[in-house]
Design an enzyme around this catalytic site. Structure first.
Site, PDB file in Angstrom:
ATOM      1  N   VAL A 133       8.063   7.050  17.139  1.00 24.81           N
ATOM      2  CA  VAL A 133       7.737   7.750  15.890  1.00 24.81           C
ATOM      3  C   VAL A 133       6.473   8.589  16.027  1.00 24.81           C
ATOM      4  O   VAL A 133       6.435   9.753  15.634  1.00 24.81           O
ATOM      5  CB  VAL A 133       7.597   6.748  14.715  1.00 24.81           C
ATOM      6  CG1 VAL A 133       7.181   7.466  13.446  1.00 24.81           C
ATOM      7  CG2 VAL A 133       8.911   5.991  14.510  1.00 24.81           C
ATOM      8  N   ARG A 144       0.503  14.467  13.268  1.00 28.56           N
ATOM      9  CA  ARG A 144       0.997  14.201  11.905  1.00 28.56           C
ATOM     10  C   ARG A 144       0.947  15.440  11.004  1.00 28.56           C
ATOM     11  O   ARG A 144       0.284  15.483   9.979  1.00 28.56           O
ATOM     12  CB  ARG A 144       0.207  13.048  11.290  1.00 28.56           C
ATOM     13  CG  ARG A 144       0.390  11.768  12.083  1.00 28.56           C
ATOM     14  CD  ARG A 144      -0.323  10.598  11.487  1.00 28.56           C
ATOM     15  NE  ARG A 144       0.362  10.109  10.284  1.00 28.56           N
ATOM     16  CZ  ARG A 144      -0.117   9.095   9.565  1.00 28.56           C
ATOM     17  NH1 ARG A 144      -1.246   8.522   9.901  1.00 28.56           N
ATOM     18  NH2 ARG A 144       0.531   8.694   8.491  1.00 28.56           N
ATOM     19  N   ARG A 184      -4.792  10.524   4.518  1.00 29.83           N
ATOM     20  CA  ARG A 184      -3.757  11.553   4.657  1.00 29.83           C
ATOM     21  C   ARG A 184      -2.734  11.461   3.528  1.00 29.83           C
ATOM     22  O   ARG A 184      -2.131  12.453   3.147  1.00 29.83           O
ATOM     23  CB  ARG A 184      -2.995  11.388   5.959  1.00 29.83           C
ATOM     24  CG  ARG A 184      -3.760  10.917   7.155  1.00 29.83           C
ATOM     25  CD  ARG A 184      -2.821  10.722   8.307  1.00 29.83           C
ATOM     26  NE  ARG A 184      -1.780  11.722   8.269  1.00 29.83           N
ATOM     27  CZ  ARG A 184      -1.951  12.991   8.565  1.00 29.83           C
ATOM     28  NH1 ARG A 184      -3.137  13.420   8.897  1.00 29.83           N
ATOM     29  NH2 ARG A 184      -0.947  13.836   8.498  1.00 29.83           N
ATOM     30  N   ARG A 212      -8.489  -0.671   4.844  1.00 26.58           N
ATOM     31  CA  ARG A 212      -7.622   0.329   4.208  1.00 26.58           C
ATOM     32  C   ARG A 212      -6.263  -0.276   3.866  1.00 26.58           C
ATOM     33  O   ARG A 212      -5.582   0.193   2.968  1.00 26.58           O
ATOM     34  CB  ARG A 212      -7.407   1.508   5.165  1.00 26.58           C
ATOM     35  CG  ARG A 212      -8.655   2.294   5.447  1.00 26.58           C
ATOM     36  CD  ARG A 212      -8.327   3.544   6.190  1.00 26.58           C
ATOM     37  NE  ARG A 212      -7.215   4.236   5.549  1.00 26.58           N
ATOM     38  CZ  ARG A 212      -6.590   5.280   6.090  1.00 26.58           C
ATOM     39  NH1 ARG A 212      -6.948   5.725   7.260  1.00 26.58           N
ATOM     40  NH2 ARG A 212      -5.595   5.864   5.459  1.00 26.58           N
ATOM     41  N   CYS A 245      -5.254  12.827  13.153  1.00 27.69           N
ATOM     42  CA  CYS A 245      -5.296  11.382  12.928  1.00 27.69           C
ATOM     43  C   CYS A 245      -5.234  10.718  14.300  1.00 27.69           C
ATOM     44  O   CYS A 245      -4.659  11.265  15.244  1.00 27.69           O
ATOM     45  CB  CYS A 245      -4.081  11.000  12.067  1.00 27.69           C
ATOM     46  SG  CYS A 245      -3.779   9.244  12.026  1.00 27.69           S
ATOM     47  N   LYS A 297       0.850  -1.209   0.000  1.00 26.84           N
ATOM     48  CA  LYS A 297       0.000   0.000   0.000  1.00 26.84           C
ATOM     49  C   LYS A 297       0.876   1.247   0.000  1.00 26.84           C
ATOM     50  O   LYS A 297       0.662   2.165  -0.791  1.00 26.84           O
ATOM     51  CB  LYS A 297      -0.873  -0.013   1.247  1.00 26.84           C
ATOM     52  CG  LYS A 297      -1.532   1.318   1.578  1.00 26.84           C
ATOM     53  CD  LYS A 297      -2.415   1.245   2.802  1.00 26.84           C
ATOM     54  CE  LYS A 297      -1.676   1.457   4.087  1.00 26.84           C
ATOM     55  NZ  LYS A 297      -1.441   2.850   4.474  1.00 26.84           N
ATOM     56  N   ASN A 298       1.912   1.255   0.856  1.00 28.32           N
ATOM     57  CA  ASN A 298       2.696   2.488   1.050  1.00 28.32           C
ATOM     58  C   ASN A 298       3.730   2.728  -0.034  1.00 28.32           C
ATOM     59  O   ASN A 298       4.463   3.709   0.028  1.00 28.32           O
ATOM     60  CB  ASN A 298       3.332   2.487   2.445  1.00 28.32           C
ATOM     61  CG  ASN A 298       2.273   2.679   3.530  1.00 28.32           C
ATOM     62  OD1 ASN A 298       1.115   2.967   3.226  1.00 28.32           O
ATOM     63  ND2 ASN A 298       2.651   2.479   4.776  1.00 28.32           N
ATOM     64  N   ASP A 316       4.925   0.560  12.241  1.00 23.80           N
ATOM     65  CA  ASP A 316       3.711  -0.091  11.724  1.00 23.80           C
ATOM     66  C   ASP A 316       3.589  -1.540  12.164  1.00 23.80           C
ATOM     67  O   ASP A 316       2.589  -2.186  11.883  1.00 23.80           O
ATOM     68  CB  ASP A 316       3.684  -0.030  10.191  1.00 23.80           C
ATOM     69  CG  ASP A 316       3.455   1.384   9.707  1.00 23.80           C
ATOM     70  OD1 ASP A 316       3.623   1.629   8.505  1.00 23.80           O
ATOM     71  OD2 ASP A 316       3.138   2.250  10.547  1.00 23.80           O
TER      72      ASP A 316
HETATM   73  C1  EPZ Z   1       4.259   6.946   6.530  1.00 27.89           C
HETATM   74  O1  EPZ Z   1       3.448   7.952   7.106  1.00 27.89           O
HETATM   75  C2  EPZ Z   1       3.368   5.719   6.382  1.00 27.89           C
HETATM   76  N1  EPZ Z   1       2.264   6.027   5.469  1.00 27.89           N
HETATM   77  C3  EPZ Z   1       2.839   5.303   7.757  1.00 27.89           C
HETATM   78  O2  EPZ Z   1       2.080   4.129   7.573  1.00 27.89           O
HETATM   79  C4  EPZ Z   1       4.027   5.004   8.666  1.00 27.89           C
HETATM   80  O3  EPZ Z   1       3.548   4.693   9.948  1.00 27.89           O
HETATM   81  C5  EPZ Z   1       4.950   6.225   8.735  1.00 27.89           C
HETATM   82  O4  EPZ Z   1       5.347   6.619   7.396  1.00 27.89           O
HETATM   83  C6  EPZ Z   1       6.209   5.958   9.540  1.00 27.89           C
HETATM   84  O5  EPZ Z   1       6.898   4.874   8.990  1.00 27.89           O
HETATM   85  C7  EPZ Z   1       2.497   6.042   4.136  1.00 27.89           C
HETATM   86  O6  EPZ Z   1       3.605   5.809   3.672  1.00 27.89           O
HETATM   87  C8  EPZ Z   1       1.333   6.347   3.244  1.00 27.89           C
HETATM   88  P1  EPZ Z   1       6.191  10.300   8.660  1.00 27.89           P
HETATM   89  P2  EPZ Z   1       3.989   9.471   7.149  1.00 27.89           P
HETATM   90  O7  EPZ Z   1       6.065  11.574   7.897  1.00 27.89           O
HETATM   91  O8  EPZ Z   1       4.883   9.721   5.988  1.00 27.89           O
HETATM   92  C9  EPZ Z   1       6.386  13.682  11.980  1.00 27.89           C
HETATM   93  C10 EPZ Z   1       0.285   2.693   7.869  1.00 27.89           C
HETATM   94  O9  EPZ Z   1      -0.072   2.116   8.889  1.00 27.89           O
HETATM   95  N2  EPZ Z   1       6.289  14.658  10.867  1.00 27.89           N
HETATM   96  O10 EPZ Z   1       7.365   9.406   8.381  1.00 27.89           O
HETATM   97  O11 EPZ Z   1       2.821  10.341   7.358  1.00 27.89           O
HETATM   98  C11 EPZ Z   1       5.121  12.850  12.132  1.00 27.89           C
HETATM   99  O12 EPZ Z   1       4.177  13.533  12.928  1.00 27.89           O
HETATM  100  C12 EPZ Z   1       0.689   4.141   7.937  1.00 27.89           C
HETATM  101  O13 EPZ Z   1       0.391   2.174   6.735  1.00 27.89           O
HETATM  102  C13 EPZ Z   1       6.310  16.019  11.157  1.00 27.89           C
HETATM  103  O14 EPZ Z   1       6.400  16.426  12.319  1.00 27.89           O
HETATM  104  O15 EPZ Z   1       4.867   9.453   8.468  1.00 27.89           O
HETATM  105  C14 EPZ Z   1       5.636  11.598  12.806  1.00 27.89           C
HETATM  106  O16 EPZ Z   1       5.733  11.828  14.202  1.00 27.89           O
HETATM  107  C15 EPZ Z   1       0.408   4.734   9.301  1.00 27.89           C
HETATM  108  N3  EPZ Z   1       6.224  16.910  10.120  1.00 27.89           N
HETATM  109  C16 EPZ Z   1       7.045  11.438  12.217  1.00 27.89           C
HETATM  110  O17 EPZ Z   1       7.391  12.724  11.658  1.00 27.89           O
HETATM  111  C17 EPZ Z   1       6.119  16.510   8.814  1.00 27.89           C
HETATM  112  O18 EPZ Z   1       6.056  17.377   7.915  1.00 27.89           O
HETATM  113  C18 EPZ Z   1       7.155  10.395  11.122  1.00 27.89           C
HETATM  114  O19 EPZ Z   1       6.085  10.654  10.218  1.00 27.89           O
HETATM  115  C19 EPZ Z   1       6.099  15.118   8.545  1.00 27.89           C
HETATM  116  C20 EPZ Z   1       6.193  14.207   9.576  1.00 27.89           C
END
Ligand code: EPZ
Length: 419
Positions: free
Chosen positions: A328, A122, A93, A398, A117, A22-23, A306
């Site tokens: 995370v 996020r 998202r 999802r 979320c 998916k990702n 995850d």
């Molecule tokens: C991706 O989400 C995945 N989703 C998530 O999978 C996964 O849990 C996550 O990466 C971490 O591995 C997809 O790829 C579609 P991040 P993402 O930006 O990119 C903070 C699932 O279950 N952050 O790596 O949204 C954020 O709040 C989903 O399949 C900021 O502060 O995660 C978090 O604490 C859930 N500012 C950390 O970074 C930003 O601009 C990591 O988030 C961006 C992120």
């Protein structure tokens, strides 16, 4: 809303195929906006998030042709709206991933800010800050990101935090920028590498994907291609955890073991016998109870956030006590409250859960709150005494293709109960 009814106590046995990731599919479908010609994407999982993405692209006027094997051909030459509405973004998202490609290819984009979320606030500030550093004019108004740029300019971006979709958005934007962009502290996830491979197949010039420094030499245009998405490592890990939790023996096929090294290491530490081939993983936990293991989530290649909820379920029926630290996301323990209703002994202290394994969980009606929490409740139902009902399983749909069919193939007694 549909529910899943699960009768626990049956060790899983047998073999299943892993679906496409998916990702990886989500950013790759967004990347099709960059191409001058049609892009055919294969091995796409049949999931609600994919349907949502297709609806989003369709609303923008993009032509989509889907065949019976879920290969999707995307041709954005007919695009007419550079707009991603709140009603779609709030349900997924990852819609934010159209921002970078839309801006780079068409010079403007209006994308709803993803709302809150369950697992954390996020924010997408790093996505926006990166685009501004590349010369975009961006302002947020009425819950929407309004971005314009005649042509993005390459620059050196040092990411404050490792962000998967932030890295993906900026890497996509950089493919058509003027000059060579360097992204430092980039996410190293296999899905980022898969996206980079697809972009390079479209004519991009990306080096370093998979390391924490990615260099993107901007080109004038990208062309169509045919690309198959890599297997889903989180689906893979989830079924391996299910086999370990139920004391079974399961082989998963069409996966990539090297993407799961941290997870396989922890399964072996829990006492599972794990063998790997080039595209399969075999886990044998026959008749054994897992040992509790300490988990600390971190960006790839460390233990994935995850998989945290699924391993919390393993720990609550394992032998001994352990700690699970979630570094995370700030609120990714909602499954704990539901597992406690099934008899789990878990203490929460900030971003750490302390588990003490119990011999047996007892079935109860429980409620899914987010994608991976719902998977952990299904896994708990597989091992609990009695019939567990998992509600709000739209969360599961999802991210897990045909979950009840795949589990039933492994001997589980599980069925979907329409609302
Ligand atoms: C991706 O989400 C995945 N989703 C998530 O999978 C996964 O849990 C996550 O990466 C971490 O591995 C997809 O790829 C579609 P991040 P993402 O930006 O990119 C903070 C699932 O279950 N952050 O790596 O949204 C954020 O709040 C989903 O399949 C900021 O502060 O995660 C978090 O604490 C859930 N500012 C950390 O970074 C930003 O601009 C990591 O988030 C961006 C992120």
């Amino acid at each position: 809303m549909d529910k899943l009814l699960i009768t626990g106590g049956i060790p899983l046995e047998g073999e299943i195929r892993i679906s496409g990731a998916k990702n990886a599919a989500l950013p790759i479908l967004a990347a099709t906006l960059l191409a001058d010609g049609p892009v055919k994407v294969g091995n796409i999982p049949h999931l609600q998030d994919i349907t949502t993405t297709m609806e989003l692209l369709g609303r923008m006027g993009v032509e989509l042709v889907v065949d019976e094997r879920m290969n999707i051909e995307v041709d954005c030459s007919t695009i007419r709206e550079l707009f991603a509405p709140y009603e779609l973004v709030k349900s997924m998202r990852a819609s934010i991933l159209v921002l970078g490609p839309m801006l780079a290819r068409f010079g403007e984009a209006v994308v709803s800010l993803p709302g809150g979320c369950a697992i954390g606030s996020r924010p997408v500030n790093l996505h926006i800050e990166g685009l501004v550093k590349m010369g975009a004019d961006v302002h947020v108004e009425g819950g929407y990101i309004h971005a314009k740029a005649r042509r993005l300019k390459a620059t050196r971006l040092v990411m404050d935090l490792v962000t998967v979709t932030g890295t993906e958005n900026l890497m996509m934007a950089a493919t058509l920028a003027e000059g060579t962009t360097v992204i430092e502290n980039a996410a190293r996830e296999p899905e980022v590498v898969d996206l980079a491979n697809c972009l390079n197949a479209m004519g991009a010039k990306i080096n370093g994907a998979g390391s924490n420094t990615i260099a993107v030499e901007g080109v004038d245009g990208l062309s169509g291609t045919h690309y198959d998405v890599l297997p889903d490592r989180i689906e893979s890990g989830t079924y391996l955890a299910a086999a370990a939790i139920t004391g079974g023996h399961v082989r998963i096929k069409d996966t990539q073991p090297r993407m799961l090294e941290a997870v396989i290491e922890k399964l072996r530490e829990a006492g599972a016998r794990v063998e790997v081939g080039d595209r399969w993983i075999d886990l044998d936990m026959k008749g054994c109870r897992p040992r509790a293991i300490n988990i600390r989530t971190s960006p790839y290649p460390a233990f994935p956030t995850d998989m945290q909820a699924q391993f919390t379920t393993l720990n609550v029926v394992a032998e001994g006590a352990a700690t699970i630290s979630e570094t995370v996301f700030e609120n990714r323990f909602m499954h704990v409250h539901e597992l406690r209703r099934m008899g789990a002994d878990i203490q929460l202290e900030g971003n750490t859960a302390v588990t003490r394994g119990v011999e047996r969980l007892t079935a109860a009606p429980v409620m899914a709150t987010d994608l991976r929490a719902s998977a952990s409740l299904v896994l708990a139902g597989l091992v609990a005494e009695g019939d567990t009902v998992v509600e709000r399983i739209y969360h599961i749909d999802r991210g897990y293709e045909s979950i009840e069919e795949k589990l039933a193939k492994l001997g589980a007694r599980i069925r979907r109960v329409p609302a």
